[in-house]
Design a protein around this motif. Structure first.
Motif, PDB file in Angstrom:
ATOM      1  N   VAL A 130       0.884  -1.168   0.045  1.00  0.00           N
ATOM      2  CA  VAL A 130      -0.335  -0.031  -0.315  1.00  0.00           C
ATOM      3  C   VAL A 130       1.169   1.272  -0.250  1.00  0.00           C
ATOM      4  N   VAL A 131       0.920   2.132  -1.177  1.00  0.00           N
ATOM      5  CA  VAL A 131       1.831   3.207  -1.391  1.00  0.00           C
ATOM      6  C   VAL A 131       1.008   4.378  -1.708  1.00  0.00           C
ATOM      7  N   SER A 132       1.254   5.514  -1.598  1.00  0.00           N
ATOM      8  CA  SER A 132       0.635   6.847  -1.964  1.00  0.00           C
ATOM      9  C   SER A 132       1.002   6.927  -3.543  1.00  0.00           C
ATOM     10  N   VAL A 133      -0.477   6.742  -3.692  1.00  0.00           N
ATOM     11  CA  VAL A 133       0.511   7.728  -5.090  1.00  0.00           C
ATOM     12  C   VAL A 133      -0.409   9.062  -6.326  1.00  0.00           C
ATOM     13  N   PRO A 134      -0.024   9.865  -6.932  1.00  0.00           N
ATOM     14  CA  PRO A 134      -0.505  11.319  -7.142  1.00  0.00           C
ATOM     15  C   PRO A 134      -2.246  10.568  -8.513  1.00  0.00           C
ATOM     16  N   TYR A 135      -2.511  10.901  -8.530  1.00  0.00           N
ATOM     17  CA  TYR A 135      -3.986  10.555  -9.118  1.00  0.00           C
ATOM     18  C   TYR A 135      -4.459  11.470 -10.378  1.00  0.00           C
ATOM     19  N   PRO A 136      -4.512  11.322 -11.242  1.00  0.00           N
ATOM     20  CA  PRO A 136      -4.932  12.615 -11.966  1.00  0.00           C
ATOM     21  C   PRO A 136      -6.980  13.040 -11.683  1.00  0.00           C
ATOM     22  N   ALA A 137      -7.190  14.062 -11.833  1.00  0.00           N
ATOM     23  CA  ALA A 137      -8.765  14.587 -11.469  1.00  0.00           C
ATOM     24  C   ALA A 137      -9.718  13.185 -12.629  1.00  0.00           C
ATOM     25  N   HIS A 138     -10.521  12.824 -11.780  1.00  0.00           N
ATOM     26  CA  HIS A 138     -11.072  11.380 -12.330  1.00  0.00           C
ATOM     27  C   HIS A 138     -12.903  12.088 -12.497  1.00  0.00           C
ATOM     28  N   LEU A 139     -13.281  11.495 -13.611  1.00  0.00           N
ATOM     29  CA  LEU A 139     -14.454  11.444 -13.569  1.00  0.00           C
ATOM     30  C   LEU A 139     -15.352  10.622 -13.805  1.00  0.00           C
ATOM     31  N   LEU A 140     -16.679   9.510 -12.820  1.00  0.00           N
ATOM     32  CA  LEU A 140     -17.158   8.494 -12.692  1.00  0.00           C
ATOM     33  C   LEU A 140     -18.943   8.855 -12.792  1.00  0.00           C
ATOM     34  N   VAL A 141     -19.355   7.855 -13.900  1.00  0.00           N
ATOM     35  CA  VAL A 141     -20.206   7.458 -14.482  1.00  0.00           C
ATOM     36  C   VAL A 141     -21.064   6.112 -13.915  1.00  0.00           C
ATOM     37  N   ALA A 142     -21.996   5.940 -12.943  1.00  0.00           N
ATOM     38  CA  ALA A 142     -22.262   4.864 -12.142  1.00  0.00           C
ATOM     39  C   ALA A 142     -24.131   4.336 -12.890  1.00  0.00           C
ATOM     40  N   THR A 143     -24.038   3.308 -13.276  1.00  0.00           N
ATOM     41  CA  THR A 143     -25.313   2.986 -14.354  1.00  0.00           C
ATOM     42  C   THR A 143     -25.728   2.144 -13.186  1.00  0.00           C
ATOM     43  N   LYS A 144     -26.832   1.231 -13.769  1.00  0.00           N
ATOM     44  CA  LYS A 144     -27.455   0.168 -13.114  1.00  0.00           C
ATOM     45  C   LYS A 144     -26.942  -1.062 -13.090  1.00  0.00           C
ATOM     46  N   ARG A 145     -26.385  -0.753 -14.324  1.00  0.00           N
ATOM     47  CA  ARG A 145     -25.441  -2.303 -14.580  1.00  0.00           C
ATOM     48  C   ARG A 145     -23.548  -2.086 -14.882  1.00  0.00           C
TER      49      ARG A 145
END
Length: 275
Positions: A130-145
């Motif tokens: 388990v290590v700390s890393v940088p993530y870019p900005a993200h977009l999440l799109v959740a549907t029922k599937r």
């Protein structure tokens, strides 16, 4: 027709059974949805019926009439009034009964790596860690599937014209959907489920890039080498220049017979996802 009995009773809050909607479809339309809706080639019909109440026999469906768009609007408005209003946090982009979209700012956060096939010469990810890393900005799109996982180059709230990029997070398919594996799926698309979706993405073990995912970043080396380098040197920012945009085929204005490749925008993604 199979024999069955269904008992209707008045519910708390004064709700009583007043109407019934009967749905019909062509006999051949057997490949419908989970709720029986016919496919694109199937025909359908619906009728609206009043409910007659008999003290001895119970409620009975009376003769009906064709269901109209006006009936649907009236009942949709009534059902909408029964739904509790929900305050939307600043990160939510779309809140719909069939789709929930939100963005996550760039951040350094713990990442969970347990590579199924570690590459030779890894400096930080050769073993479960388990290590700390940088993530870019993200977009999440959740549907029922599914849960769509996408990256953003700009660390700011996206607009409909913002370009959508492939996420560098492992265990994400090349089409942008998360490989759930044995991760529990949230049972709702309400705003309250956002932390559950984010935990499923950021707090599960990354084991491998999915098929074709190494080609979703530019530069030398694949995703594992990229994450290993970021972890080893304790980087504070993700190199967003290495992100590749999703592409869509659009007809060229100059040559209508040919198809041009253009970057996918957030507005196009939402429209494509809700179909």
């Amino acid at each position: 027709m199979s024999k069955h009995s269904t008992q209707f009773e008045a519910t708390a809050g004064g709700l009583v059974l007043t109407n019934a909607i009967l749905l019909y479809r062509t006999e051949a339309a057997r490949s419908g949805t989970r709720y029986g809706a016919p496919g694109q080639d199937g025909r359908a019909f619906a009728s609206l019926h009043h409910i007659e109440h008999d003290d001895d026999a119970g409620p009975r469906i009376a003769a009906g009439k064709p269901l109209t768009r006006a009936h649907l609007r009236q009942w949709s408005e009534a059902l909408g009034r029964a739904a509790a209003p929900e305050l939307l946090p600043h990160n939510v982009l779309v809140a719909h009964q069939d789709l929930l979209a939100w963005w996550i700012p760039a951040e350094v956060r713990p990442a969970y790596f347990n590579l199924s096939t570690p590459l030779a010469g890894l400096k930080a990810l050769s073993t479960r860690t388990v290590v700390s890393v940088p993530y870019p900005a993200h977009l999440l799109v959740a549907t029922k599937r599914s849960l769509g996982v996408y990256a953003l180059r700009e660390d700011e709230r996206p607009t409909a014209d913002s370009i959508v990029f492939h996420s560098p997070i492992l265990n994400v398919y090349a089409d942008g959907t998360l490989c759930w594996g044995n991760i529990p799926k949230p049972g709702t698309l309400s705003v309250s489920a956002i932390p559950d979706f984010e935990r499923a993405l950021f707090e599960s073990w990354s084991t491998h890039p999915n098929h074709g995912q190494d080609q979703t970043v530019s530069g030398k080396g694949g995703l594992i080498s990229l994450w290993d380098d970021l972890a080893a040197r304790r980087a504070a920012r993700f190199p967003v220049r290495r992100l590749k945009a999703f592409a869509v085929k659009r007809r060229s204005v100059a040559a209508s017979s040919r198809k041009a490749i253009e970057p996918l925008t957030l507005g196009q993604l939402i429209e494509r996802t809700r179909r």
